[in-house]
Design an enzyme around this catalytic site. Structure first.
Site, short mmCIF file in Angstrom:
data_model
loop_
_atom_site.label_atom_id
_atom_site.label_comp_id
_atom_site.label_asym_id
_atom_site.label_seq_id
_atom_site.Cartn_x
_atom_site.Cartn_y
_atom_site.Cartn_z
N LEU A 49 0.88 -1.17 0.00
CA LEU A 49 0.00 0.00 0.00
C LEU A 49 0.91 1.22 0.00
O LEU A 49 1.98 1.20 0.62
CB LEU A 49 -0.89 0.04 1.24
N ASP A 50 0.51 2.29 -0.68
CA ASP A 50 1.29 3.52 -0.65
C ASP A 50 1.45 4.01 0.78
O ASP A 50 0.59 3.73 1.63
CB ASP A 50 0.61 4.61 -1.47
N LYS A 51 2.50 4.75 1.03
CA LYS A 51 2.78 5.27 2.37
C LYS A 51 1.58 6.01 2.96
O LYS A 51 1.22 5.81 4.12
CB LYS A 51 3.98 6.22 2.32
N ARG A 151 -4.88 6.23 -7.86
CA ARG A 151 -4.62 7.66 -7.86
C ARG A 151 -4.44 8.21 -9.28
O ARG A 151 -5.01 9.24 -9.65
CB ARG A 151 -3.39 7.96 -7.00
#
Length: 222
Positions: A49-51, A151
């Protein structure tokens, strides 16, 4: 292991050698995990997962489990569902974004590529949960696992995700500069994106389906 990754935590170190990562935490808590996986820098990490993104992750702690989950990701049989709030009113109540993605050499960000020969296939499916005046709450499933897929895809159709500082449409950047730091969004989402991995479904080693759900974090629900 099934974990709820908080927003702000890196999954594994980059070339900068960060220490406060999920991978470092796993090694401290489960030292045997060092030997699990394909990459010693990413022990037990079979997906990311992205930060800035919060939510559910599955962490295999045996090699057999790692291999099984990796195959499920490759075959796209594993199910992941996200909740996101996007800017603007979505016209359709459901739909899909089927556009290849590639990294922009100038910015380093992911962008939709009309030439399928250079970009990697990426498929995002969405369904509207609730419409607001200037926003839409969505349920999202990804059938591919490209970097920044959700995104970049929603940015490409003019509906940037609320709180996303990287993928902002030009009109949003102008509005934020004009509004300064007094907007509600700025106060609540100054440090995170409104994107949460709320559902995870996969098969265990016995072939049984396992389903986990995670509610929206308090700051997003608010």
């Amino acid at each position: 292991l099934i974990i709820e990754k908080p927003s702000g935590m890196l999954v594994h170190p980059t070339d900068k050698g960060e220490k406060n990562t999920l991978a470092n935490w796993l090694i401290k808590k489960y030292p045997k995990i060092k030997k699990i996986g394909d990459d010693p820098n990413r022990p037990g990490i079979v997906h990311r997962l992205d930060k800035e993104v919060s939510g559910l992750m599955v962490i295999p702690i045996t090699q057999e489990s790692f291999d099984s989950l990796k195959k499920q990701f490759q075959k796209r049989t594993l199910k992941k569902r996200y909740i996101a709030l996007v800017h603007g009113a979505m016209i359709n109540s459901q739909g899909k974004i089927d556009q290849p993605l590639e990294r922009d050499k100038k910015t380093g960000l992911m962008k939709v590529q009309s030439n399928e020969h250079t970009g990697k296939p990426a498929l995002t499916i969405y369904e509207v949960i609730k419409k607001f005046i200037n926003y839409t709450l969505l349920k999202i499933e990804i059938k591919t696992g490209r970097m920044h897929q959700i995104r970049a895809h929603f940015y490409s159709i003019g509906h940037s995700i609320v709180g996303d500082s990287l993928y902002q449409t030009k009109d949003l950047r102008k509005n934020h500069r004009r509004a300064g730091s007094h907007t509600l969004e700025k106060k609540v989402l100054d440090k995170r994106i409104f994107l949460h991995a709320g559902l995870l479904k996969f098969k265990n080693l016995s072939g049984q389906w396992c389903k986990y759900e995670s509610p929206l974090p308090k700051e997003l629900k608010k």
